[in-house]
Design a protein around this motif. Structure first.
Motif, PDB file in Angstrom:
ATOM      1  N   LEU A   1      -3.856   3.496  -0.891  1.00  0.00           N
ATOM      2  CA  LEU A   1      -3.796   3.034  -2.270  1.00  0.00           C
ATOM      3  C   LEU A   1      -3.239   1.619  -2.265  1.00  0.00           C
ATOM      4  O   LEU A   1      -2.126   1.392  -1.790  1.00  0.00           O
ATOM      5  CB  LEU A   1      -2.909   3.958  -3.105  1.00  0.00           C
TER       6      LEU A   1
ATOM      7  N   TYR B   1       0.829  -1.206   0.000  1.00  0.00           N
ATOM      8  CA  TYR B   1       0.000   0.000   0.000  1.00  0.00           C
ATOM      9  C   TYR B   1       0.863   1.255   0.000  1.00  0.00           C
ATOM     10  O   TYR B   1       2.037   1.227   0.325  1.00  0.00           O
ATOM     11  CB  TYR B   1      -0.915   0.028   1.226  1.00  0.00           C
TER      12      TYR B   1
ATOM     13  N   PRO C   1      -3.127  -2.321  -4.565  1.00  0.00           N
ATOM     14  CA  PRO C   1      -3.336  -2.906  -5.888  1.00  0.00           C
ATOM     15  C   PRO C   1      -4.798  -3.361  -6.039  1.00  0.00           C
ATOM     16  O   PRO C   1      -5.430  -3.799  -5.069  1.00  0.00           O
ATOM     17  CB  PRO C   1      -2.392  -4.114  -5.912  1.00  0.00           C
ATOM     18  N   GLU C   2      -5.315  -3.247  -7.230  1.00  0.00           N
ATOM     19  CA  GLU C   2      -6.713  -3.604  -7.485  1.00  0.00           C
ATOM     20  C   GLU C   2      -7.034  -5.030  -7.051  1.00  0.00           C
ATOM     21  O   GLU C   2      -8.104  -5.301  -6.507  1.00  0.00           O
ATOM     22  CB  GLU C   2      -7.031  -3.413  -8.970  1.00  0.00           C
ATOM     23  N   LYS C   3      -6.086  -5.927  -7.236  1.00  0.00           N
ATOM     24  CA  LYS C   3      -6.329  -7.323  -6.875  1.00  0.00           C
ATOM     25  C   LYS C   3      -6.506  -7.513  -5.373  1.00  0.00           C
ATOM     26  O   LYS C   3      -7.090  -8.492  -4.919  1.00  0.00           O
ATOM     27  CB  LYS C   3      -5.214  -8.229  -7.400  1.00  0.00           C
ATOM     28  N   ASP C   4      -6.027  -6.562  -4.562  1.00  0.00           N
ATOM     29  CA  ASP C   4      -6.125  -6.643  -3.106  1.00  0.00           C
ATOM     30  C   ASP C   4      -7.206  -5.726  -2.531  1.00  0.00           C
ATOM     31  O   ASP C   4      -7.399  -5.693  -1.313  1.00  0.00           O
ATOM     32  CB  ASP C   4      -4.789  -6.270  -2.463  1.00  0.00           C
ATOM     33  N   ALA C   5      -7.910  -4.993  -3.379  1.00  0.00           N
ATOM     34  CA  ALA C   5      -8.857  -3.975  -2.908  1.00  0.00           C
ATOM     35  C   ALA C   5      -9.983  -4.557  -2.062  1.00  0.00           C
ATOM     36  O   ALA C   5     -10.313  -4.012  -1.005  1.00  0.00           O
ATOM     37  CB  ALA C   5      -9.427  -3.195  -4.092  1.00  0.00           C
ATOM     38  N   ASP C   6     -10.598  -5.652  -2.492  1.00  0.00           N
ATOM     39  CA  ASP C   6     -11.704  -6.228  -1.725  1.00  0.00           C
ATOM     40  C   ASP C   6     -11.238  -6.699  -0.349  1.00  0.00           C
ATOM     41  O   ASP C   6     -11.914  -6.467   0.655  1.00  0.00           O
ATOM     42  CB  ASP C   6     -12.352  -7.392  -2.481  1.00  0.00           C
TER      43      ASP C   6
ATOM     44  N   ARG D   1     -10.631  -3.631   1.866  1.00  0.00           N
ATOM     45  CA  ARG D   1     -11.890  -3.086   2.357  1.00  0.00           C
ATOM     46  C   ARG D   1     -12.446  -3.933   3.502  1.00  0.00           C
ATOM     47  O   ARG D   1     -12.948  -3.408   4.497  1.00  0.00           O
ATOM     48  CB  ARG D   1     -12.925  -3.025   1.229  1.00  0.00           C
TER      49      ARG D   1
ATOM     50  N   THR E   1      -5.939   8.431   2.503  1.00  0.00           N
ATOM     51  CA  THR E   1      -6.366   7.529   1.442  1.00  0.00           C
ATOM     52  C   THR E   1      -5.323   6.429   1.312  1.00  0.00           C
ATOM     53  O   THR E   1      -4.137   6.710   1.163  1.00  0.00           O
ATOM     54  CB  THR E   1      -6.489   8.283   0.094  1.00  0.00           C
TER      55      THR E   1
END
Length: 62
Positions: A42, A10, A44-49, A52, A40
């Motif tokens: 930031l 992140y 990686p998209e693959k780790d976003a879920d 959250r 905020t």
């Protein structure tokens, strides 16, 4: 630390919600205005879920 412990890379982006510059915190203090910071994360998209989910879990404990 939460993301590091869960192997989520992140970056942290922080900005002031105040119209004044962060260096003007003395002015804000004299105006009895709290300095509000917006953080905020930031990831990686693959780790976003998963990120959250971890943040929600922490928030639910508060």
């Amino acid at each position: 630390m939460l993301f590091s412990q869960n192997n989520i890379p992140y970056k942290l982006k922080t900005k002031s919600s105040s119209p004044l510059h962060v260096m003007d915190s003395a002015v804000l203090g004299s105006m009895k205005q709290p300095l509000e910071l917006i953080h905020t994360f930031l990831v990686p998209e693959k780790d976003a879920d998963r990120a959250r989910m971890l943040l929600q879990h922490i928030q639910d404990k508060l």
